[in-house]
Scaffold this motif. Structure first.
Motif, PDB file in Angstrom:
ATOM      1  N   LYS A 212     -30.792-100.428 -46.064  1.00 45.29           N
ATOM      2  CA  LYS A 212     -30.931 -99.343 -46.595  1.00 45.29           C
ATOM      3  C   LYS A 212     -30.070 -99.044 -47.722  1.00 45.29           C
ATOM      4  CE  LYS A 212     -30.374 -98.459 -41.385  1.00 45.29           C
ATOM      5  NZ  LYS A 212     -29.614 -98.444 -40.462  1.00 45.29           N
ATOM      6  N   ARG A 252     -31.228 -87.195 -37.129  1.00 48.04           N
ATOM      7  CA  ARG A 252     -32.548 -87.906 -37.072  1.00 48.04           C
ATOM      8  C   ARG A 252     -32.651 -88.826 -36.100  1.00 48.04           C
ATOM      9  NH1 ARG A 252     -30.617 -91.759 -41.081  1.00 48.04           N
ATOM     10  NH2 ARG A 252     -31.855 -93.600 -39.330  1.00 48.04           N
ATOM     11  N   ASP A 254     -34.581 -92.076 -34.727  1.00 50.48           N
ATOM     12  CA  ASP A 254     -35.579 -93.284 -35.209  1.00 50.48           C
ATOM     13  C   ASP A 254     -36.577 -94.068 -34.234  1.00 50.48           C
ATOM     14  OD1 ASP A 254     -33.661 -93.339 -37.524  1.00 50.48           O
ATOM     15  OD2 ASP A 254     -32.706 -95.163 -36.432  1.00 50.48           O
ATOM     16  N   GLU A 267     -33.234 -94.434 -31.353  1.00 49.77           N
ATOM     17  CA  GLU A 267     -31.346 -94.040 -31.360  1.00 49.77           C
ATOM     18  C   GLU A 267     -31.972 -92.860 -32.122  1.00 49.77           C
ATOM     19  OE1 GLU A 267     -28.879 -95.085 -33.653  1.00 49.77           O
ATOM     20  OE2 GLU A 267     -29.941 -95.805 -35.654  1.00 49.77           O
ATOM     21  N   ASN A 269     -29.497 -89.988 -34.842  1.00 49.42           N
ATOM     22  CA  ASN A 269     -28.202 -90.482 -35.793  1.00 49.42           C
ATOM     23  C   ASN A 269     -28.065 -88.976 -35.740  1.00 49.42           C
ATOM     24  OD1 ASN A 269     -28.485 -93.146 -36.651  1.00 49.42           O
ATOM     25  ND2 ASN A 269     -31.221 -92.360 -37.012  1.00 49.42           N
TER      26      ASN A 269
HETATM   27 MG    MG Z   1     -31.207 -96.710 -37.357  1.00 48.06          MG
END
Ligand code: MG
Ligand code: ADP
Length: 317
Positions: A212, A252, A254, A267, A269
């Motif tokens: 990341k 965001r 996922d 998930e 965010n």
């Molecule tokens: Mg994530």
């Protein structure tokens, strides 16, 4: 729109979660963008005295750029509510639900959305039974963390307990899910719209902390390469999932795909990374929105914060 409408803005960053370092990077990038646009913005490294700093500093608005516990989970949002300071992004409920991967998936399941199946994992869980129900490989993760912290891939039943121990270092609640290998996608949300999907391809086993923030060999594809219809379908699911947990402003969602190509929600965010290499800025760029414009748009969302929260209440009735 004149930036004087925003008044004196506090950019809240840092904090005390395990994602402190990431937040300081995102917060500085946001602060610089606001200053370039002429906003009266000031960075605050959030600690126990934040409520006093905010009220004594006479701030009119807050740009919340904290990640993880204390900042992304409704706690700082509650402080801001009680001070009467409008802020960016999701409110108390949307933040708290999104931070919790168990609660958000329960809501998605109830709403008929494709939440990736999961179980709570306990120290005393029987590995053979878990594997019988969910198969192998498995993902084990803390319920309320971020930045891939505490996540393990389990390929044999004997790895389940060590994986639980690793995740339990970060949270009292640990979940286990089937490990999906069919690809990873993310949908950024800005206001009431979804931005183009990004496909993520980490060089290693998965999109971990290194992939990341440090690796140079993580590949991002935007446009995602999905057929137009399929892209539209996933974007719509993302927006519905975002609204279902009461999230607002920006965020965001996922997804992971299984081997048959079916997409599962992993998930939401509510405070994704915001350096100029992060995913939301990347998706915004693909939609023709530059970094500074994106930051100002997120801040502008806070002007309508109350009415939007009320709108969600109306929609939910
Ligand atoms: Mg994530
Ligand atoms: N069930 C899973 N199957 C495969 N990979 C997973 C799974 N869950 C998580 N991952 C990998 O771990 C990363 C982080 O997981 P995620 O649940 O999004 O937590 P975080 O809040 O830390 O981002 C994902 O981006 C993905 O690469």
């Amino acid at each position: 729109m004149s930036v004087t409408r925003f008044g004196k803005v506090a950019v809240l960053m840092g904090g005390w979660s395990s994602e402190r370092a990431v937040s300081l990077n995102s917060g500085s990038a946001v602060l610089q963008a606001l200053l370039r646009r002429g906003v009266d913005a000031h960075g605050i490294d959030v600690g126990p005295g934040v409520a006093r700093q905010l009220s004594e500093g006479d701030y009119q608005r807050a740009f919340v750029m904290l990640h993880g516990r204390g900042g992304e989970d409704g706690v700082i949002q509650g402080v801001l509510e009680s001070l009467g300071i409008p802020y960016t992004g999701s409110g108390v409920l949307g933040s708290a639900l999104s931070m919790d991967k168990v609660k958000s998936k329960q809501i998605w399941q109830a709403a008929g959305l494709p939440a990736l199946p999961f179980e709570l994992l306990l120290e005393e869980s029987n590995p053979a039974s878990v594997v019988e129900r969910l198969g192998l490989p498995l993902a084990v993760k803390p319920a309320r963390e971020g930045s891939s912290i505490g996540i393990s891939k389990v390929t044999q039943p004997a790895q389940l307990l060590p994986a639980w121990r690793e995740a339990a270092r970060y949270d009292t609640q640990v979940l286990v899910e089937p490990w999906l290998d069919g690809g990873e996608y993310t949908a950024a949300i800005l206001g009431d719209e979804e931005l183009p999907l990004i496909r993520i391809e980490a060089a290693g086993e998965f999109y971990d902390y290194h992939a990341k923030y440090q690796a140079q060999d993580t590949c991002y594809y935007c446009p995602s390469g999905l057929p137009v219809e399929r892209e539209r379908e996933l974007r719509q699911i993302a927006l519905r999932a975002f609204r279902a947990v009461g999230a607002a402003g920006w965020g965001r969602v996922d997804f992971l795909l299984d081997e048959q190509g079916k997409a599962w929600l992993v998930e939401n965010n509510t405070l994704p990374g915001m350096t100029d290499h992060s995913l939301v800025p990347m998706a915004a760029q693909a939609a023709g929105i530059g970094f500074d414009d994106l930051v100002v748009r997120i801040l502008a969302e806070s002007l309508e914060y109350r009415s939007r929260e009320e709108m969600h209440v109306v929609q939910a009735r």
